[in-house]
Design a protein around this motif. Sequence first.
Motif, mmCIF file in Angstrom:
data_model
loop_
_atom_site.group_PDB
_atom_site.id
_atom_site.type_symbol
_atom_site.label_atom_id
_atom_site.label_comp_id
_atom_site.label_asym_id
_atom_site.label_seq_id
_atom_site.Cartn_x
_atom_site.Cartn_y
_atom_site.Cartn_z
ATOM 1 N N LEU A 1 43.250 40.326 55.782
ATOM 2 C CA LEU A 1 42.618 40.301 54.569
ATOM 3 C C LEU A 1 43.907 40.042 53.593
ATOM 4 C CD1 LEU A 1 40.054 43.356 54.369
ATOM 5 C CD2 LEU A 1 39.761 40.781 54.785
ATOM 6 N N ALA A 2 45.027 40.730 53.874
ATOM 7 C CA ALA A 2 46.204 40.627 53.116
ATOM 8 C C ALA A 2 46.595 39.057 53.189
ATOM 9 C CB ALA A 2 47.292 41.642 53.720
ATOM 10 N N GLU A 3 46.493 38.552 54.460
ATOM 11 C CA GLU A 3 46.845 37.134 54.535
ATOM 12 C C GLU A 3 45.940 36.212 53.789
ATOM 13 O OE1 GLU A 3 47.181 35.970 58.595
ATOM 14 O OE2 GLU A 3 48.728 37.556 58.986
ATOM 15 N N ALA A 4 44.789 36.688 53.553
ATOM 16 C CA ALA A 4 43.708 35.754 53.023
ATOM 17 C C ALA A 4 43.809 35.869 51.482
ATOM 18 C CB ALA A 4 42.427 36.454 53.300
ATOM 19 N N CYS A 5 44.748 36.750 50.885
ATOM 20 C CA CYS A 5 45.155 37.099 49.614
ATOM 21 C C CYS A 5 46.099 36.307 49.026
ATOM 22 C CB CYS A 5 44.962 38.343 49.334
ATOM 23 S SG CYS A 5 43.495 39.319 49.259
ATOM 24 N N SER A 6 46.967 35.619 50.067
ATOM 25 C CA SER A 6 48.109 34.983 49.777
ATOM 26 C C SER A 6 47.773 33.314 48.783
ATOM 27 C CB SER A 6 48.807 34.250 51.096
ATOM 28 O OG SER A 6 48.086 33.477 51.763
ATOM 29 N N GLU A 7 48.669 32.921 48.247
ATOM 30 C CA GLU A 7 48.743 32.025 47.202
ATOM 31 C C GLU A 7 48.001 30.562 47.978
ATOM 32 O OE1 GLU A 7 51.736 31.133 44.821
ATOM 33 O OE2 GLU A 7 51.924 33.282 43.696
ATOM 34 N N ASP A 8 48.615 30.589 48.973
ATOM 35 C CA ASP A 8 48.104 29.316 49.887
ATOM 36 C C ASP A 8 46.731 29.483 50.762
ATOM 37 O OD1 ASP A 8 49.402 30.708 51.646
ATOM 38 O OD2 ASP A 8 50.617 29.071 52.381
ATOM 39 N N GLN B 1 46.488 45.800 40.850
ATOM 40 C CA GLN B 1 45.324 45.606 41.214
ATOM 41 C C GLN B 1 44.632 44.225 40.880
ATOM 42 O OE1 GLN B 1 42.414 49.198 40.077
ATOM 43 N NE2 GLN B 1 44.058 49.428 38.685
ATOM 44 N N GLY B 2 43.687 43.816 41.619
ATOM 45 C CA GLY B 2 43.024 42.427 40.864
ATOM 46 C C GLY B 2 43.374 41.448 41.843
ATOM 47 N N ASN B 3 43.741 41.813 43.162
ATOM 48 C CA ASN B 3 43.849 40.656 44.139
ATOM 49 C C ASN B 3 42.276 39.773 44.297
ATOM 50 O OD1 ASN B 3 42.615 41.006 46.815
ATOM 51 N ND2 ASN B 3 43.421 43.103 46.577
ATOM 52 N N PRO B 4 42.662 38.606 44.377
ATOM 53 C CA PRO B 4 41.359 37.667 44.392
ATOM 54 C C PRO B 4 40.229 38.084 45.236
ATOM 55 C CG PRO B 4 43.172 36.456 45.734
ATOM 56 C CD PRO B 4 43.727 37.702 44.870
ATOM 57 N N LEU B 5 40.511 38.751 46.523
ATOM 58 C CA LEU B 5 39.582 39.248 47.315
ATOM 59 C C LEU B 5 38.862 40.368 47.075
ATOM 60 C CD1 LEU B 5 38.216 39.249 50.198
ATOM 61 C CD2 LEU B 5 39.925 40.475 51.199
ATOM 62 N N THR B 6 39.456 41.355 46.576
ATOM 63 C CA THR B 6 38.724 42.693 45.711
ATOM 64 C C THR B 6 38.016 42.204 44.588
ATOM 65 O OG1 THR B 6 40.698 43.437 44.759
ATOM 66 C CG2 THR B 6 40.321 44.183 46.759
#
Length: 258
Positions: free
Chosen positions: A47-54, A114-119
Amino acid sequence: MAECKAEAGLKKLFDDSLDLLNMFKRKTYAETFQILYRGNQECLNVLAEACSEDADREELEAYARVIPEYAKEKLDGISSKRKKERFFADYNMTMAVYVIPLVNYSVFHNKRDQGNPLTVRMIEIWNELPVTGYTLSESSYDLIQSGFKNRLCYITTAVCSSRNQPDDCYELETLRRYRDDYLAQTESGRQLIEEYYDIAPGIVMAVGMRPDAPEIYEGLYKNYLLPCIRLIEKDKKEECRELYIDMVQELQKRYFYS
């Protein structure tokens, strides 16, 4: 295959968190959080990788939908309306105190960010479906921990805030003096304060997510807090103590986790 594994991991993350919801207390939250973090490390890394910019936006969208849709499916399978309504609070609390903070923690490494695109998207989907009808908002481990550490009159503060009363209003100041000058002067009183701090933040979170929170807080003011103030004014401090205990127990039974 990787997506199927991630989907299974997300469902496990939710179920593991739900199973440990009764450990959401001041003395056990940090340890329980770390147990969940370690036990779901592989999924959280994905999930952390899914939140990266690319990262792939379609992949992120797919991940964001897994838990809301899974939770809604589980709730739809409950035939009893009363039991289902009890799970509404549990499911929202599970997301607010464990799932969302765990994902944010894996991305931001225990910062206040807070507020990463996944959450953000996960919360939007949860509220749009809606899964429970209760409002889910952003949260983080650090903010929850700081809430446990702050020695506040949680419930009274929430009630007065709902009524647009300032932090130094008469009710809050009176109850703070009662806490410090009366309860804190005896062993039993200090124990009561500790027990209160252990569960009160969770009660406030649970009530705050409900659509009828303002009505609940107004009822608490009229039925418990104002009578407590009147008892203190009449120097009936033990009667105030018993009434406040009744309020906390009733709130825990009605609005906290099952």
